[in-house]
Design an enzyme around this catalytic site. Structure first.
Site, PDB file in Angstrom:
ATOM      1  N   LYS A   1     -93.724  80.016   2.808  1.00  0.00           N
ATOM      2  CA  LYS A   1     -93.162  79.296   3.953  1.00  0.00           C
ATOM      3  C   LYS A   1     -93.370  80.095   5.240  1.00  0.00           C
ATOM      4  CE  LYS A   1     -88.900  76.842   5.290  1.00  0.00           C
ATOM      5  NZ  LYS A   1     -87.510  76.530   4.900  1.00  0.00           N
TER       6      LYS A   1
ATOM      7  N   SER B   1     -86.161  71.743   4.701  1.00  0.00           N
ATOM      8  CA  SER B   1     -87.186  72.169   5.653  1.00  0.00           C
ATOM      9  C   SER B   1     -88.421  72.777   4.996  1.00  0.00           C
ATOM     10  CB  SER B   1     -86.597  73.202   6.621  1.00  0.00           C
ATOM     11  OG  SER B   1     -86.174  74.375   5.914  1.00  0.00           O
TER      12      SER B   1
ATOM     13  N   SER C   1     -82.640  73.105   1.670  1.00  0.00           N
ATOM     14  CA  SER C   1     -84.028  72.997   2.113  1.00  0.00           C
ATOM     15  C   SER C   1     -85.082  73.316   1.066  1.00  0.00           C
ATOM     16  CB  SER C   1     -84.262  73.900   3.335  1.00  0.00           C
ATOM     17  OG  SER C   1     -83.642  73.355   4.466  1.00  0.00           O
TER      18      SER C   1
END
Length: 500
Positions: free
Chosen positions: A86, A161, A185
């Site tokens: 990420k 996210s 997330s």
């Protein structure tokens, strides 16, 4: 779909190479960029991934010739395996932007602890993945790089996210992925994309080198096709870190290296709680309710005892979460000012104006919204009373959930009230977007582990639906064993589903 075990076996035998695994991911990424509707899971591939793969192949080849390949993989259990990262987790010498304009051009000067530990185990960081800006969102539509699409149906969101890492794994662009969680997330996109996603106990994975959103809630999570694909990286990354005072040991972490499914006998001893607050939620879609009912029936068929319980404090979880998370976000993001690093807009009008201009141009609308709300909560008018109240409610949630686990082994509930929705459907309705986290935030507030398990699809549009298996603090080995039992009864449920 290839699992970690299958990839390791193929590397050991010489049926494949690390270079091929990495090149296949790069080729898939490059081809997808040219498609009519790009997935947009990876923002970029790291320029040294193939070099690291070649070094891994040399190491494996040498060990094979000496008859020591098994010994090598004992020391480096993830050798030669590429993973998705990420865009808020630091990799030394690589760009890190949190998918925000304000960090354009920023290069991480060191590795996050989780990256160091994976690389020490031989894993190869493949590239950085798209996300909601500064991890603030539930759909990966709030990104300066554009939205990530759902690999099951590209008209739908991937969730957020950590939507980029999740979509990359679901689309076979990586063997496993790292995400981060503040309120759901990792689990939410895992549910939307039809793979497994684990949010560990707070502290089990170090936050050193991870850009902070809400420090008392943030946690690195793992995404994979099977529980075993999560268990092995977790065993490698977990443990106390000198650089993170909140880090903690994970008891029985050795059992994760060769994860086995929970036995039938253990299922008959399992006591499961289902909070009625979630079952009675007006936002729970009929499709999700049907999948959840089928999952409950599976547990009952295995001999587990299930009871519906009343946890009134859960009704305050979403309000408590957003008060705490947004207050901490406003504080954490004050460091992005254009003076120390990242984007800088200086019109020669002094530092105050530089600060205003840089942040106005650098942050997107959702981040600005959350900073404004967070600063309002912490403002002089409130003197922090609202934040203190939110923390008080959080403490009550933590106590009540811990007390529940004195009687029950597992909390079972849907991951999200709905399945994935169409791109653009909720992006201009922040309240509706926030309610996507309705069933996940209590886990972060109470600091317990939870895994989203792919348990079915919607009848209306054939999109994946996840169900949460949540346990008491440090029960990762147990909930992963339960999830592995589900996987063995439903083989391939966490592999990418054919596009709708």
């Amino acid at each position: 779909m290839q699992t970690i075990k299958e990839a390791v076996d193929a590397l050991k035998s010489g049926k494949t190479t690390s270079e091929k695994l990495v090149q296949d991911s790069i080729s898939t990424f490059e081809a997808d960029k040219k498609s009519e509707l790009p997935l947009n899971a990876f923002i970029e591939m790291y320029d040294d991934a193939l070099t690291l793969a070649k070094k891994a192949d040399e190491e494996i080849s040498k060990a094979r010739s000496e008859g020591k390949v098994d010994e090598l993989f004992e020391k480096k259990p993830l050798l030669g395996l590429p993973f998705a990262n990420k865009d808020n987790i630091s990799v030394r010498g690589k760009r890190l932007t949190c998918s925000s304009k304000i960090l354009a051009g920023y290069v991480a000067p060191y590795n996050a602890t989780v990256i160091n530990r994976l690389m020490e185990a031989g894993a190869i960081p493949l590239g950085r993945c798209n996300q909601d800006e500064f991890a603030m969102g539930s759909s990966t539509e709030y990104s300066s790089y554009g939205p990530t699409r759902n690999p099951i149906n590209r008209a739908y969101v991937s969730g957020g996210s950590s939507g980029g890492s999740t979509a990359a794994v679901a689309a076979n662009q990586a063997l496993f992925g790292l995400g981060t969680e503040t309120g759901g997330s990792v689990r939410l996109p895992a549910s939307y994309c039809g793979i497994y996603g684990l949010k560990p106990t707070y502290g089990v994975l170090s936050r050193w080198g991870v850009v902070a959103y809400g420090s008392s809630l943030d946690q690195v999570g793992i995404l994979g096709h099977t529980p075993k694909d999560i268990a092995l990286p977790l065993s490698v990354m977990s443990g106390v870190d000198f650089y993170d005072d909140t880090s903690a040991d994970l008891p029985e972490s050795d059992s994760l290296k060769n994860l086995s499914a929970m036995s039938s006998g253990d299922f008959s001893k399992l006591k499961i709680a289902i909070p009625k607050q979630f079952l009675e939620s007006k936002g729970l879609s009929p499709d999700v309710a049907k999948v959840f009912s089928d999952t409950r029936a599976w547990f009952e068929s295995k001999g587990a005892k299930i009871e519906t319980v009343d946890l009134p404090v859960l009704e305050a979880s979403i309000a408590s979460y957003y008060v705490i998370a947004l207050s901490e976000a406003a504080s954490n993001l004050s460091r992005f000012d254009g003076i120390r690093y990242g984007q800088r807009i200086d019109n020669g009008e002094g530092y105050d104006q530089l600060y205003v201009d840089t942040r106005s141009a650098g942050f997107g609308p959702e981040v600005k919204r959350r900073i404004i709300i967070g600063n309002y909560v912490l403002s002089e008018q409130f003197s922090g009373d609202t934040y203190k109240k939110g923390m008080s409610v959080r403490a009550r949630i933590q106590r009540d959930v811990a007390k529940l686990f004195e009687t029950y082994d597992l909390i079972l509930c849907p991951t999200c009230p709905t399945a994935s929705f169409r791109l653009g459907e909720k992006v201009d309705d922040p309240l509706e977007m926030y309610l996507s986290d309705l069933f996940t935030v209590f886990v972060n507030l109470s600091r317990i582990p939870s895994i989203s398990v792919p348990c079915g699809r919607t009848e209306s549009d054939n999109m994946p639906v996840g169900v949460q298996f949540a346990g008491p603090m440090f029960s990762e080995p147990k909930i992963l064993k339960i999830a592995q039992a589900w996987e063995e009864d439903h083989p391939g449920c966490g592999s990418p589903i054919k596009e709708s």
